[in-house]
Design an enzyme around this catalytic site. Sequence first.
Site, PDB file in Angstrom:
ATOM      1  N   LEU A 130      12.562  -4.850 -32.987  1.00  0.00           N
ATOM      2  CA  LEU A 130      12.254  -4.288 -34.306  1.00  0.00           C
ATOM      3  C   LEU A 130      10.865  -4.835 -34.615  1.00  0.00           C
ATOM      4  CD1 LEU A 130      15.547  -4.714 -36.388  1.00  0.00           C
ATOM      5  CD2 LEU A 130      14.493  -2.588 -35.606  1.00  0.00           C
ATOM      6  N   PRO A 131       9.822  -4.054 -34.366  1.00  0.00           N
ATOM      7  CA  PRO A 131       8.457  -4.573 -34.276  1.00  0.00           C
ATOM      8  C   PRO A 131       7.807  -4.974 -35.605  1.00  0.00           C
ATOM      9  CG  PRO A 131       8.436  -2.207 -34.034  1.00  0.00           C
ATOM     10  CD  PRO A 131       9.884  -2.618 -34.104  1.00  0.00           C
ATOM     11  N   CYS A 132       8.297  -6.044 -36.183  1.00  0.00           N
ATOM     12  CA  CYS A 132       7.714  -6.547 -37.426  1.00  0.00           C
ATOM     13  C   CYS A 132       6.276  -7.029 -37.214  1.00  0.00           C
ATOM     14  CB  CYS A 132       8.582  -7.637 -38.038  1.00  0.00           C
ATOM     15  SG  CYS A 132       8.997  -8.986 -36.922  1.00  0.00           S
ATOM     16  N   HIS A 133       5.896  -7.285 -35.952  1.00  0.00           N
ATOM     17  CA  HIS A 133       4.519  -7.701 -35.673  1.00  0.00           C
ATOM     18  C   HIS A 133       3.534  -6.561 -35.933  1.00  0.00           C
ATOM     19  CE1 HIS A 133       5.911  -5.953 -31.850  1.00  0.00           C
ATOM     20  NE2 HIS A 133       4.636  -5.623 -31.640  1.00  0.00           N
ATOM     21  N   ARG A 134       4.010  -5.342 -36.071  1.00  0.00           N
ATOM     22  CA  ARG A 134       3.131  -4.193 -36.321  1.00  0.00           C
ATOM     23  C   ARG A 134       2.813  -3.995 -37.804  1.00  0.00           C
ATOM     24  NH1 ARG A 134       6.463  -0.282 -32.234  1.00  0.00           N
ATOM     25  NH2 ARG A 134       5.869  -1.364 -30.322  1.00  0.00           N
TER      26      ARG A 134
END
Length: 161
Positions: A130-134
């Site tokens: 779940l790409p919270c880094h984006r």
Amino acid sequence: MKREIYHYSEMRTPKGPFSVAVDDDGAVAAAAFGGRRALAGRIGEATLVRGDARTAAARRQIREWFGGRRRRFSVRLAPRGTPFQRRVWAELERIPFGETRSYGDLARVLGSSPRAVGRANATNPICVLLPCHRVVGADGSMTGYAFGEDLKRGLLGMEDR
């Protein structure tokens, strides 16, 4: 009340140690940079038991992602959170590989505030998948990341090949 049991594995990635936990059905419940302790901090009151066979599909996809051979994950995800948190996390999945969105962008889509989106993003138990880094600041800045802004910058750099 019986504690939930998750099966976990640890692995090495180009960005350091990484751990993943799955439920009895094989759906990813948590992922973290670091070992068992880092992972336990993301799943709350649950028991972690070693489960390399059960986490094999998730580990394979994570290795493929880090190796540049995968852009989207197909393993099932089972993050535990409030309905609002789950709505935010669902929006994270919609951010394309190699792109970013601001907290404000997500807030507009969700009909919420950037601050509420930021709080939900910070509680995401399944990093990378779940790409919270984006998610970045309105000005493109590397605002907060549970594992540090340098790692966030590195993950985004990996997607900018």
